[in-house]
Enzyme design. Sequence first.
Site, PDB file in Angstrom:
ATOM      1  N   LYS A 197       0.855  -1.199   0.000  1.00  0.00           N
ATOM      2  CA  LYS A 197       0.000   0.000   0.000  1.00  0.00           C
ATOM      3  C   LYS A 197       0.890   1.249   0.000  1.00  0.00           C
ATOM      4  O   LYS A 197       2.087   1.152   0.308  1.00  0.00           O
ATOM      5  CB  LYS A 197      -0.909  -0.016   1.228  1.00  0.00           C
ATOM      6  CG  LYS A 197      -0.175  -0.040   2.568  1.00  0.00           C
ATOM      7  CD  LYS A 197      -1.109  -0.362   3.728  1.00  0.00           C
ATOM      8  CE  LYS A 197      -0.353  -0.387   5.048  1.00  0.00           C
ATOM      9  NZ  LYS A 197      -1.202  -0.849   6.168  1.00  0.00           N
ATOM     10  N   ARG A 238     -10.953  -0.823  14.459  1.00  0.00           N
ATOM     11  CA  ARG A 238     -10.587   0.004  13.309  1.00  0.00           C
ATOM     12  C   ARG A 238     -11.336  -0.474  12.075  1.00  0.00           C
ATOM     13  O   ARG A 238     -12.177   0.238  11.535  1.00  0.00           O
ATOM     14  CB  ARG A 238      -9.071  -0.059  13.085  1.00  0.00           C
ATOM     15  CG  ARG A 238      -8.580   0.864  11.994  1.00  0.00           C
ATOM     16  CD  ARG A 238      -7.086   0.835  11.818  1.00  0.00           C
ATOM     17  NE  ARG A 238      -6.619  -0.366  11.130  1.00  0.00           N
ATOM     18  CZ  ARG A 238      -5.392  -0.509  10.628  1.00  0.00           C
ATOM     19  NH1 ARG A 238      -4.501   0.461  10.755  1.00  0.00           N
ATOM     20  NH2 ARG A 238      -5.036  -1.623  10.021  1.00  0.00           N
ATOM     21  N   TYR A 268      14.974  29.133  12.076  1.00  0.00           N
ATOM     22  CA  TYR A 268      13.752  29.728  12.634  1.00  0.00           C
ATOM     23  C   TYR A 268      13.794  29.757  14.158  1.00  0.00           C
ATOM     24  O   TYR A 268      14.164  28.780  14.805  1.00  0.00           O
ATOM     25  CB  TYR A 268      12.531  28.923  12.197  1.00  0.00           C
ATOM     26  CG  TYR A 268      12.103  29.232  10.778  1.00  0.00           C
ATOM     27  CD1 TYR A 268      11.668  30.512  10.424  1.00  0.00           C
ATOM     28  CD2 TYR A 268      12.148  28.244   9.806  1.00  0.00           C
ATOM     29  CE1 TYR A 268      11.280  30.795   9.122  1.00  0.00           C
ATOM     30  CE2 TYR A 268      11.752  28.512   8.500  1.00  0.00           C
ATOM     31  CZ  TYR A 268      11.319  29.795   8.165  1.00  0.00           C
ATOM     32  OH  TYR A 268      10.934  30.071   6.886  1.00  0.00           O
ATOM     33  N   MET A 279      11.184  24.171   5.703  1.00  0.00           N
ATOM     34  CA  MET A 279      10.428  23.445   4.676  1.00  0.00           C
ATOM     35  C   MET A 279      11.357  22.793   3.655  1.00  0.00           C
ATOM     36  O   MET A 279      11.133  21.662   3.235  1.00  0.00           O
ATOM     37  CB  MET A 279       9.458  24.391   3.961  1.00  0.00           C
ATOM     38  CG  MET A 279       8.542  23.649   2.991  1.00  0.00           C
ATOM     39  SD  MET A 279       7.509  24.739   2.001  1.00  0.00           S
ATOM     40  CE  MET A 279       6.343  25.327   3.213  1.00  0.00           C
TER      41      MET A 279
HETATM   42  C1  LIG Z   1      -0.357  -1.814   6.855  1.00  0.00           C
HETATM   43  C2  LIG Z   1      -0.883  -3.151   7.229  1.00  0.00           C
HETATM   44  C3  LIG Z   1      -0.020  -4.251   7.360  1.00  0.00           C
HETATM   45  C4  LIG Z   1       1.485  -4.123   7.303  1.00  0.00           C
HETATM   46  O1  LIG Z   1       1.957  -3.542   8.508  1.00  0.00           O
HETATM   47  P1  LIG Z   1       3.527  -3.444   8.817  1.00  0.00           P
HETATM   48  O2  LIG Z   1       3.582  -2.959  10.214  1.00  0.00           O
HETATM   49  O3  LIG Z   1       4.085  -2.463   7.845  1.00  0.00           O
HETATM   50  O4  LIG Z   1       4.083  -4.800   8.611  1.00  0.00           O
HETATM   51  C5  LIG Z   1      -0.579  -5.493   7.556  1.00  0.00           C
HETATM   52  N1  LIG Z   1      -1.931  -5.634   7.657  1.00  0.00           N
HETATM   53  C6  LIG Z   1      -2.778  -4.601   7.584  1.00  0.00           C
HETATM   54  C7  LIG Z   1      -4.226  -4.834   7.722  1.00  0.00           C
HETATM   55  C8  LIG Z   1      -2.289  -3.319   7.385  1.00  0.00           C
HETATM   56  O5  LIG Z   1      -3.138  -2.289   7.333  1.00  0.00           O
END
Ligand SMILES: *Cc1c(COP(=O)(O)O)cnc(C)c1O
Length: 371
Positions: free
Chosen positions: A41, A140, A261, A310
């Site tokens: 992702k 979640r 800054y 930035m």
């Molecule tokens: C992002 C995610 C993972 C991977 O998590 P990591 O900590 O990067 O290994 C696995 N399962 C779900 C459902 C996630 O949202």
Amino acid sequence: MSCPDERSSVGRLTIDLAAVRANYRVIASRVAPSATGAVIKADAYGLGACIVAPELAREGCRDFFVAHLSEAHGLSDILPTDARIFVLNGLAPGEEACCAASGAIPVLNSLPQLRAWKALAAGGETALPAALQIDSGMSRLGLSEAEVETLINDPRLLAGLELRLVMSHLASGDEPGSPLNTDQLARFLALSSRLPPAPRSLANSGGAFLEPAYSLDLVRPGVALYGAAPHVGGQGLAAAVRLEARVIQLRETPAGAGVGYGHAYRSTQPMRLATVGIGYADGWPRQLSGRDIAAWFAGVRLPMLGRVSMDSIVVDIGALADGALKPGDPVELIGPHQSLDTVAAEAGTVAHDILTGLGRRLDRIYLGDQP
Ligand SMILES: *Cc1c(COP(=O)(O)O)cnc(C)c1O
């Protein structure tokens, strides 16, 4: 007029694909005979999903996870035909037909999502593949315990669907010994065992480095593939990214000069400083301001001074010989001298946050790809 270089002058993120593949093998051999998938992702945490995913497929990975349906587009064209692409966040109402056409498998997170996907299956001749997520205690995503009971009591709800995976997610996979892990495992096993048989998956990177009981049929690592240790048990992973940025100006300052800054740093003696052209707009976190962090050049530590701007930071180059560093030279910010995990810890965050934040102004350079 021609520009000297089409590449950005900000800096570069070097991605070692051999390290990503090696990390996949470390996890796969650790959890075997459980299968090892890959979470790609957010463009493989900013490393480039279209480049990383085929490399992992070469190591035998067949289960890929994205968050949004839009992230699945184009992936099936570059992956083996037997690869599966799961959409973790499930489908927004109206996305069902598009998902079916793409061949991606939705993770159904609620009964309404399940019904919408099933309605599409009812119109077709073959069963539609689906994954089911159960909320085992993170609040979640996924079906509540009550929704799972509804499913168990009415098996027709799953008719027309081919259950490819039943999954849940650990809230504290990065904390070995947390009682949340044992609670979630027990709850997930109890609920999933009453559903029709399907492969089961609970572990992210952290979970894959817990006891073998957490690996079940399939683990879903993300950040460990990209070189971050999910917790102290996450040994043997290779660093996969190196971040360098360029020096844009050198200066000498008198005692008492304020730097950056708010003059958050003030010198007590004459100093030699370098301004490096990377800042929070590139994902170098502003939270690193005032922390124990440095740039490195030729193995020499150059402490960062004052706040992150930035587009720039200022480092103390007093440890280098006069003239050793020139404008245009690259300095290391993440690499052999300062790990991704160190940067994340100093910024008060996780490696996931650092990797996914590294911006588009950085060139991405790949090493170790296979012919
Ligand atoms: C992002 C995610 C993972 C991977 O998590 P990591 O900590 O990067 O290994 C696995 N399962 C779900 C459902 C996630 O949202």
